[in-house]
Motif scaffolding. Structure first.
Motif, short mmCIF file in Angstrom:
data_model
loop_
_atom_site.label_atom_id
_atom_site.label_comp_id
_atom_site.label_asym_id
_atom_site.label_seq_id
_atom_site.Cartn_x
_atom_site.Cartn_y
_atom_site.Cartn_z
N SER A 338 0.84 -1.21 0.00
CA SER A 338 0.00 0.00 0.00
C SER A 338 0.87 1.26 0.00
N ILE A 339 1.94 1.24 0.80
CA ILE A 339 2.83 2.41 0.84
C ILE A 339 3.45 2.62 -0.54
N ARG A 340 3.86 1.52 -1.17
CA ARG A 340 4.48 1.64 -2.51
C ARG A 340 3.51 2.22 -3.53
N LYS A 341 2.24 1.88 -3.36
CA LYS A 341 1.23 2.42 -4.30
C LYS A 341 1.12 3.94 -4.18
N HIS A 342 1.44 4.46 -2.98
CA HIS A 342 1.27 5.90 -2.74
C HIS A 342 2.60 6.60 -2.53
N LYS A 343 3.67 6.02 -3.09
CA LYS A 343 5.00 6.58 -2.77
C LYS A 343 5.19 8.01 -3.29
N LYS A 344 4.45 8.36 -4.35
CA LYS A 344 4.56 9.74 -4.87
C LYS A 344 4.14 10.76 -3.82
N LEU A 345 3.03 10.41 -3.14
CA LEU A 345 2.54 11.32 -2.09
C LEU A 345 3.51 11.38 -0.91
N MET A 346 4.14 10.24 -0.66
CA MET A 346 5.06 10.17 0.47
C MET A 346 6.32 11.00 0.21
#
Lengths: 462, 144
Positions: A338-346
């Motif tokens: 899940s974190i990888r799916k949203h890494k741009k936001l991170m």
């Protein structure tokens, strides 16, 4: 099923959603990762080998010095984390206590996805029929169970006696496609503006729906996370998990709720605004933690998420160590996915600072903290065995145990939990958290290497 | 013998044992998982499911009337509820007049709709009842 005049049978035709996942099975990616990590490790070893003789300290002094520095840094990070969570959690509880109770009680659909839950389904549905709420329906989604689940579920189809009159209970029988697919079908079939998603083995307390739904009076709230508690207690590992749910998960969830950014809506109980679920295109089946994934997507779409401590769902926790590892292995890999799916936001806090913050905290808890904890333990064992600093390990344990006992007392008091759970705080960090962190670290390595995994199913005792 | 060295030794042994236990259990878990072979199967793009749903209960369809005094937001152009997410209006303002579940063949209604016997309520409407709302534009509203 015996179709009579009171029940009608319909055929549903739906798209088969892709199941996990894009992260698995790419051989070339795996080889590249192994080569990359190997090169990095060799470079680090060479740096240590060539720079160590340049220090003015002897090896023994170096170890002594490093031990003290490691102890201070470790405790400092731990204290910052603990007191940060405690402060926000208290802030939230204070706000929550004085929040007025409104009379918002819209129609709600309760979606119960089931896969081989024959032993526990009856109790689960009975708890729903006992809900202190007037206007709701139950939709059971049988996700291709191979046991007696279908027969148990069929008995409930129709109008069942609820606390305030009859409750409509429907059943969907679909081929196995995973929890996300079952929940999605249930939500699509439902016509309610609000849906409660739960697990097939969850037992809800009578007030859980009423307490959760009132927060939706604020149109910015997209979902409300409930409070999950361990049902099967009085066993070593389940008691430790009961303490973990109270001290480790719920306290953190309360702290996150203070800023309306709860990072995981738990699978056993989560109430959603339909518009919010639709805006993120429903649950996704491409990770092993569909609850973490949908939560992150809701946050990234600007929805606020609240935590309701009185919306309680009791669930069966793993009894054996093997089952526990299986569960945590899936959770860890799912969260990393899940974190990888949203890494741009991170990586870009300027897009949405709140999203970035919540993703970094997840990254810290899932990826950074476990290796840190393991390394600290190994370091102290090494220092004790080879350099005679045995007493250090005692002081270190005493400091951590004291911290856990204080936190446990606060959480147990805040949630009106069993006081005997505080006793487990003495071994909580040195035994339970160490085991969990070793599992998390191993799972992280496997996820990084792209090793294939299956969902796995926890056997229910009932 | 002092207490702290004894406790330290116990903690040290416990920590090492926990390490061995955790790593051992993890390896065992992976071995057991590895024995379960999952054959990749081709899944179709679309699937079919059976949906068993109880028919609407007739006794659920009730005739209701407004049981409260009109509020200032109800004007001569019809009944216009204040749009609020609280939903309190539809919850508390009505009372059951007659249950025609078994007597009349009432058309299917959605959850938020109410079935209005027109002979009784021609002069005001609910937001869902458009035909009656239109009438209210031409006639003066008379409250019961």
């Amino acid at each position: 099923m015996n179709i009579n005049q009171s029940i009608k049978k319909l055929k549903l035709h739906f798209r088969n959603e892709p199941v996990n996942n894009d992260f698995n099975g790419n051989e070339w990616k795996l080889i590249k990762r192994i080569i990359f990590s190997g090169i990095i490790s060799i470079i680090l070893l060479l740096v240590i080998y060539f720079t160590l003789p340049l220090t003015v300290l002897t090896i023994s002094s170096l170890i002594e010095y490093a031990t003290i520095v490691a102890l201070v840094i470790f405790l400092f990070i731990l204290l910052i984390r603990y007191f940060g969570i405690l402060f926000f959690s208290y802030f939230y509880m204070n706000e929550y206590t004085f929040k007025p109770i409104n009379g918002f009680k819209p129609f709600v659909s309760i979606i119960v996805p089931v896969f081989n839950e024959a032993r526990v389904l009856q109790k689960s549905i009975s708890s729903l029929l006992n809900l202190d709420y007037k206007d709701f329906e139950i939709i059971i989604v049988n996700d291709g169970s191979t046991d007696d689940t279908i027969n148990v579920a069929e008995k409930f189809v129709g109008y069942q006696k609820g606390k305030y009159g009859s409750v409509k209970v429907s059943l969907i029988n679909k081929p196995n496609g995973g929890k996300a697919s079952a929940l999605n079908l249930g939500i699509k079939v439902s016509k309610a503006e609000f849906v409660l998603c739960m697990d097939g083995d969850s037992i809800l307390t009578p007030l859980s729906l009423k307490m959760a739904i009132r927060h939706f009076v604020n149109p910015e709230i997209g979902a409300v996370a409930g409070n999950v508690k361990v049902l099967n207690r009085k066993k070593f590992f389940t008691d430790l998990q009961a303490l973990e749910y109270v001290e480790g998960l719920n306290m953190a969830r309360g702290a996150q709720s203070a800023i309306r950014l709860v990072n995981i809506i738990p699978g056993p109980i989560g109430v959603f605004r339909r518009a919010a679920v639709q805006s993120v295109d429903y649950y996704s089946g491409d990770t092993f933690a569909e609850d973490a994934d949908i939560t992150l997507r809701l946050i990234s779409h600007g929805w606020k998420i609240y935590y309701e401590p009185n919306s309680i769902s009791y669930t069966e926790a793993p009894v054996k160590l093997q089952q526990l590892l299986k569960q945590r292995y899936r959770w860890t890999r799912g969260i990393i996915q899940s974190i990888r799916k949203h890494k741009k936001l991170m990586l870009n806090p300027t897009i949405k600072f709140g999203d970035s913050f919540i993703l970094w905290t997840m990254f810290y808890e899932a990826l950074l903290w476990p290796p840190m904890n393991i390394a600290a333990h190994l370091f102290f064992i090494f220092a004790a065995l080879f350099f005679g600093f045995t007493s250090l390990i005692f002081y270190w344990w005493a400091a951590l145990a004291l911290l856990d006992i204080v936190a446990a007392i606060y959480c147990v008091a805040a949630e009106k939990e069993e006081f005997r759970l505080v006793g487990y705080a003495i071994i909580y960090r040195m035994v339970f958290i160490l085991i969990i962190d070793i599992c998390k670290a191993m799972s992280t390595i496997e996820e990084f290497l792209g090793i294939k995994m299956t969902w796995g199913k926890l056997e229910r005792v009932g | 013998m002092e207490l702290i060295p004894i406790l330290s030794t116990i903690i040290l042994v416990a920590t090492i044992s926990t390490f061995i236990l955790a790593v051992g259990a993890y390896i065992l878990y992976k071995i057991r998982e590895g024995q379960v072979k999952v054959s990749p199967e081709q899944k179709p793009d679309y699937l079919e499911a059976e949906y068993f749903v109880p028919r609407e209960k007739k006794e659920h369809k009730v005739f209701i009337e407004e049981a409260i005094e009109p509020k200032p937001n109800i004007n001569s152009e019809g009944f216009e509820p204040v749009k609020s997410v609280s939903g309190k209006q539809t919850e508390a303002k009505y009372r059951v007049v007659e249950d025609l579940g078994s007597k009349a063949d009432v058309k299917s209604v959605s959850r938020n709709q109410v079935v209005m016997p027109k002979m009784k309520f021609e002069k005001y409407s609910l937001p869902s009842d458009e035909t009656v709302s239109k009438d209210s534009f031409h006639e003066e509203i008379k409250w019961r």
